[in-house]
Motif scaffolding. Structure first.
Motif, mmCIF file in Angstrom:
data_model
loop_
_atom_site.group_PDB
_atom_site.id
_atom_site.type_symbol
_atom_site.label_atom_id
_atom_site.label_comp_id
_atom_site.label_asym_id
_atom_site.label_seq_id
_atom_site.Cartn_x
_atom_site.Cartn_y
_atom_site.Cartn_z
ATOM 1 N N SER A 596 -31.821 -36.713 20.814
ATOM 2 C CA SER A 596 -30.101 -36.635 20.655
ATOM 3 C C SER A 596 -29.790 -37.119 22.174
ATOM 4 C CB SER A 596 -29.778 -35.464 20.079
ATOM 5 O OG SER A 596 -28.257 -35.302 19.972
ATOM 6 N N TYR A 597 -28.397 -37.490 22.089
ATOM 7 C CA TYR A 597 -27.818 -38.136 23.298
ATOM 8 C C TYR A 597 -26.706 -37.281 23.687
ATOM 9 C CZ TYR A 597 -31.274 -41.579 23.018
ATOM 10 O OH TYR A 597 -32.602 -42.404 23.149
ATOM 11 N N ASN A 598 -26.271 -37.423 25.207
ATOM 12 C CA ASN A 598 -25.150 -36.704 25.579
ATOM 13 C C ASN A 598 -24.554 -38.093 26.284
ATOM 14 O OD1 ASN A 598 -22.998 -35.151 26.381
ATOM 15 N ND2 ASN A 598 -24.287 -33.737 27.792
ATOM 16 N N VAL A 599 -23.420 -38.294 25.876
ATOM 17 C CA VAL A 599 -22.737 -39.407 26.441
ATOM 18 C C VAL A 599 -21.503 -38.792 27.350
ATOM 19 C CG1 VAL A 599 -21.546 -41.525 26.214
ATOM 20 C CG2 VAL A 599 -23.231 -40.882 24.580
ATOM 21 N N VAL A 782 -25.118 -40.955 32.834
ATOM 22 C CA VAL A 782 -23.951 -40.847 32.018
ATOM 23 C C VAL A 782 -24.408 -40.740 30.542
ATOM 24 C CG1 VAL A 782 -22.137 -42.840 31.006
ATOM 25 C CG2 VAL A 782 -22.855 -42.486 33.640
ATOM 26 N N VAL A 783 -25.567 -41.363 30.142
ATOM 27 C CA VAL A 783 -26.007 -41.194 28.722
ATOM 28 C C VAL A 783 -27.494 -40.514 29.122
ATOM 29 C CG1 VAL A 783 -26.880 -42.392 26.805
ATOM 30 C CG2 VAL A 783 -24.895 -43.347 27.894
ATOM 31 N N SER A 784 -27.551 -39.394 28.405
ATOM 32 C CA SER A 784 -28.800 -38.674 28.770
ATOM 33 C C SER A 784 -29.609 -38.331 27.353
ATOM 34 C CB SER A 784 -28.717 -37.310 29.749
ATOM 35 O OG SER A 784 -27.588 -36.562 28.806
ATOM 36 N N LYS A 785 -31.004 -38.091 27.568
ATOM 37 C CA LYS A 785 -31.556 -37.819 26.415
ATOM 38 C C LYS A 785 -32.155 -36.191 26.249
ATOM 39 C CE LYS A 785 -34.957 -41.112 27.622
ATOM 40 N NZ LYS A 785 -36.114 -41.686 27.539
ATOM 41 N N HIS A 786 -31.911 -35.812 25.296
ATOM 42 C CA HIS A 786 -32.119 -34.367 24.842
ATOM 43 C C HIS A 786 -33.001 -34.287 23.684
ATOM 44 C CE1 HIS A 786 -29.169 -33.254 27.953
ATOM 45 N NE2 HIS A 786 -28.491 -34.175 27.482
ATOM 46 N N TYR A 906 -32.250 -46.706 18.636
ATOM 47 C CA TYR A 906 -32.424 -45.215 18.501
ATOM 48 C C TYR A 906 -34.187 -45.326 17.581
ATOM 49 C CZ TYR A 906 -32.460 -40.497 17.089
ATOM 50 O OH TYR A 906 -32.997 -39.034 17.047
ATOM 51 N N ALA A 907 -33.824 -46.278 16.771
ATOM 52 C CA ALA A 907 -35.255 -46.405 15.812
ATOM 53 C C ALA A 907 -36.409 -46.772 16.788
ATOM 54 C CB ALA A 907 -35.074 -47.318 14.727
#
Length: 966
Positions: A596-599, A782-786, A906-907
């Motif tokens: 999931s990402y944080n923007v 800025v866009v981080s993976k979680h 994402y896929a």
């Protein structure tokens, strides 16, 4: 600081520090008074930021030299605010000594000037014409005005004047008149013979009032702003403020509402106790505060305190002991008797730190100068005319007790206010007052609800399992409170054990764990894999789920014409057996390492700091115990390589000579943020060991304050030149190319660590470590993976007209169903999924929810977040389960291509996901309306979508590659 600042606080600190240095430099160039206007919404931690600023001024940082002789004067409009600020500085600022903080006393303060290196606390109440501080005589040599004037005259190069909460106490006053006490410090006062303060820092929740105060002055204004969105993203504040009030036509029964508040507080106790027990945190011990009426005649209050305490005890099952119930009534500081209990007086500023306090009775003195994040439930006997007081109080209650959003239990992310004497219109007045007087756009959602129209419902993956038609234990709603009256006989007796932690006994805590999964070996319990767990139950679940889906196919259609899973009214009387093992499904999802990402709108931190934090976390968690040492050693080798290169080029000796000389003017004006070139004094002096140490400390700060210089020295120090390694570090930091290489290294190393260990972080049981990891990753990009993780308990808005679903992963603890209102497309997609043989359950993915699955996409050159509507869980014969992501989306929306590309990427990054589908309404061969799906998990489709340039091209891909489910 003893506390780690949040990213937005660090940004604000850097901004204010720069503007303060600019202001001081400008004052000495132009002699024009300077004002730094610092605006941040309620709950942003303005005092903590200011405490950090003071530390930075006294002790220096990576950009500014220390100014140990600085003088700070801190002015507020109440002694309580002063005491609160002083306590925070004493407890949080580890470099500032207790003796440096001085409260200016009317009786004892008498000085010609303020002393260097001190923080002086003043409040406007001590500066009135009747105050001893403002008069000569009675043995006083200097008035406070004379002390201030003398300090400005002799020490203007180091005097900083802070006005705390500058908007308070100024309402209704003419900002053009220089008559208010606070305006004297900004404009000066001929009457009191004081000049304007050189640099004034005004900290406020609103910009307008403070700016109006300085309007028309000769001061130059520097503005620093923290936005509501920054605070909202931090987790510092509650997600919601829920205000409950009675129905318009109902007969008011304030004690019934008090019982409802007591129930809410008891629920908070139980949930906090469970959470802290499972996560190994210190217990929060939430507080219930009760605002009572003023007294008439000689009465202390017109509210029946005996009855209040009696009702709370009856409702919760708690029997309070001395010290657990306190009051803050200004009329007396003595203990009072309430229902046979000694209720002592407590200073508002000390309530938060007294872990024994449970109940607080107060009137109005908690609305300012008070901060207690543990206050989670409030009941007010005030009438609607007191909306401003209530709003000010709520502004003090929105902070989270643990300074973070609670991931696993959404019940703990709101604060609840009960107002028996308000209605819908007057609650709107509270909201308006809260927004206007407490910080503009307060970064918390505010909801009003009547006693019968609840706004939120709690769903869980741990419903109470019942065998057969055992009646569900009766739960009293607020309507029941009002209907049954307030007699103690009518109150439902509590079964909560007393004399236990938080009113919830250890047996109550442990009984929620499944005994069948517990062995004698705790490690073995924790290491049970999701695959093993699901393999034992998958066949039985599949049979039952398929049976349920067969029943669903025969269920009556809703108004969309699509069959849906529904539960009849009988489910309200008995809790059905679960269709599947909800906890096993949740564990599988949480262990899957799904992205999931944080923007964010901007990157908060630099990669060097993020790298250090990541390395420390990996070391502390045991995932990579040598991570921080490896990073330190690698940076030390970069310094070594640079020095060796300088020596090979015969540049080293000349650069060392430059380090060992310094320009006298530099040290004088560093404190003002000025450059040497602004002045004509350029005399060179040979530096001393002390000067080398000072430059070395500054260099180490620029390297991240991680002891890199000493790591380098421990390996490469020359015993014949003990300061040589320090000069090497100073030279490295002074070279811009070296620092650029360092930050490039940090960026690459940070991302490689994140990629290598992200999946392992997902398997760690400690929520604290997972939360720290998410914070570190969010601050880096800025866009981080979680890692996507589900909580155990969520809260959803109550939707009238919704359909009851048994196969939603989160359901009511009591009824075993989730009541959700879906539109026609959403309901139709779920119905199609339910008819699949391998279908298990589904989750409605909340838009912008704290735990929601988020995927980034680009539109018009800007990165934005999107939240797919559904997460589907299906049976997989190998893995046990498989996860799908489905998004019904109208093709008319202009974001179609951007979202399709985002799903395709994402896929590509999540090959373990089953289906990732964008879904539209189409027609089958017979012309009937059916859903057409485009599956991004197929590489051929993904490649076409990635190369598409317009929505028309995407439409064509839907025509050629989209399919209708059979």
């Amino acid at each position: 600081m003893k506390v780690e600042l949040f990213p937005f606080q660090k940004r604000a600190l850097a901004d204010i520090r720069m503007k303060t240095a600019e202001a001081m430099g400008s004052y000495h160039r132009t002699h024009a008074p300077q004002v730094v206007s610092f605006t941040a919404p309620t709950g942003a931690g303005k005092t903590i930021i200011m405490a950090s600023l003071i530390e930075s001024i006294f002790f220096g940082d990576e950009n500014y030299a220390e100014q140990s002789n600085a003088i700070i004067v801190w002015l507020s409009d109440s002694p309580q605010l002063n005491e609160q600020s002083k306590l925070k500085i004493d407890s949080k600022a580890d470099k500032i000594r207790l003796s440096q903080c001085v409260t200016v006393s009317e009786d004892s303060f008498d000085k010609e000037t303020f002393e260097d290196g001190h923080i002086y606390f003043l409040n406007t109440q001590k500066l009135s014409t009747s105050s001893k501080l403002t008069k000569n005589g009675d043995g006083r040599t200097y008035t406070i005005w004379q002390t201030l004037a003398n300090t400005v005259r002799h020490k203007s190069d180091r005097l900083y004047f802070i006005i705390d909460e500058a908007h308070r106490g100024m309402q209704g006053r003419d900002a053009s008149k220089a008559t208010t006490i606070m305006q004297k410090f900004i404009k000066g006062s001929d009457t009191d013979k004081i000049p304007p303060m050189p640099v004034v820092i005004g900290m406020s929740a609103t910009t307008q009032r403070f700016n109006a105060l300085v309007e028309g002055t000769s001061s130059t204004i520097h503005k620093a702003v923290v936005t509501a969105d920054e605070v909202r993203a931090s987790g510092l504040l509650k997600d919601r403020i829920v205000i409950t009030y009675p129905e318009e036509e109902s007969v008011n029964n304030d004690m019934a509402i008090l019982q409802a508040a007591a129930d809410d507080w008891k629920q908070k106790w139980e949930h906090w106790t469970q959470y802290c027990f499972e996560q190994h945190y210190a217990y929060v011990n939430p507080i219930m505060i009760v605002q009572v009426l003023n007294g008439s005649g000689s009465k202390l209050t017109d509210t029946d305190l005996d009855d209040c305490l009696r009702k709370i005890e009856e409702r919760t099952g708690f029997k309070f002991e001395p010290g657990q119930v306190v009051h803050t009534f200004g009329q007396t500081t003595s203990a009072i008797q309430v229902n046979g209990l000694d209720v002592r007086y407590e200073e508002p500023s000390r309530i938060a730190d007294d872990r024994n306090i449970r109940i607080v009775f107060f009137k109005e003195n908690l609305s300012t100068g008070w901060d207690c994040p543990r206050a989670e439930t409030m009941m007010s006997f005030k009438h609607a005319s007191d909306a401003t007081y209530i709003a000010q109080l709520l502004g003090r209650m929105v902070r989270t007790p643990m300074q973070m959003h609670i991931q696993v239990d959404d019940v703990l992310n709101d604060v609840h206010l009960f107002l028996p004497y308000f209605n819908e219109d007057t609650v709107k007045d509270v909201v308006e007052a809260l927004q206007s007087s407490e910080g503009g756009e307060i970064p918390t959602d505010i909801y009003g609800e009547t006693t019968s129209g609840r706004k939120f419902e709690t769903l869980t993956v741990k419903p109470k399992k019942k065998s057969g038609p055992t009646p569900v234990q009766r739960q009293l709603t607020m309507d029941a409170f009002l209907n049954q009256g307030v007699n103690s006989e009518a109150a439902e007796p509590s079964n909560t054990p007393q004399n236990t932690v938080g009113g919830l006994g250890a047996t109550g805590i442990l009984s929620q764990q499944s005994p069948s999964n517990i062995t004698d070996n705790p490690d073995q319990n924790q290491q049970t894999s999701s695959q093993e767990k699901t393999s034992q139950t998958v066949d039985a679940q599949h049979t039952e789920a398929h049976h349920a889906s067969t029943e669903n196919a025969e269920a009556p259609e809703d108004n969309t014409g699509v069959g849906v899973t529904s539960v009849d009214a009988s489910t309200q009387e008995k809790a059905p057996d679960d269709l599947f093992d909800r906890e096993a499904v949740m564990k599988f999802i949480n262990d899957a390492g799904l992205l999931s990402y944080n923007v964010r709108a901007l990157r908060i931190n630099d990669y060097l700091k993020s790298l250090y934090r990541m390395a420390h976390l990996l070391t502390m968690s045991g995932l990579h115990r040598t991570a921080i040492r490896e990073v330190q050693a690698e940076i030390a080798e970069m310094i070594r390589d640079y020095v060796q290169e300088l020596k090979a080029q015969d540049k080293y000796d000349s650069l060392v000579l430059q380090v060992k000389q310094f320009k006298l003017a530099t040290q004088i004006f560093d404190a003002f943020g000025e450059t040497v070139d602004s002045y004509s004094v350029h005399d060179l002096f040979t530096t001393t060991d002390t000067d080398i140490d000072r430059q070395f400390r500054i260099a180490d700060v620029r390297l991240g304050n991680e002891g890199i210089g000493m790591v380098y020295g421990n390996k490469y120090m020359d015993v014949n030149d003990p300061n040589g390694f320090k000069v090497d570090v100073i030279l490295f930091v002074a070279d811009d190319e070296c620092m650029n290489k360092l930050h490039n290294y940090a960026e690459n190393r940070f991302h490689s660590m994140n990629d290598d260990y992200r999946r392992y972080i997902a398997t760690i049981d400690s929520e604290k470590i997972r939360r720290q990891y998410d914070s570190i990753v969010s601050d880096g990009d800025v866009v981080s993976k979680h890692n996507f993780r589900l909580p155990e308990t969520i809260q959803i808005p109550h939707e009238s007209g919704g359909t009851e679903y048994r196969d939603h992963l989160f359901v009511s603890e009591i009824t075993g169903v989730a009541k959700l209102k879906l539109n026609e497309w959403e309901a139709g997609v779920i119905a199609e999924e339910q008819r699949r043989d391998d279908f298990v359950c589904w989750i409605r993915n909340p838009s912008r929810g704290a735990w929601a699955l988020c995927i980034p996409y680009e539109i018009d050159g800007e990165t934005k977040p999107t939240y797919p509507d559904f997460i589907i869980v299906r049976i997989d014969k190998v893995l046990g389960y498989v996860i799908d992501i489905l998004e019904p989306h109208n093709p008319e929306f202009k974001d179609n291509l951007g979202k399709a590309k985002g799903f395709a990427e994402y896929a590509r990054q999540n090959p373990g996901v089953g289906r990732i589908q964008l879904i539209r309404m189409g027609k089958d061969s017979a012309g009937n309306k059916r859903f057409k799906r485009l599956d991004m998990s197929k590489s051929a489709v993904r490649d076409k979508v990635s190369h598409a340039m317009s929505n028309d091209e995407l439409d064509h891909i839907f025509d050629t590659d989209g399919f209708i489910a059979q």
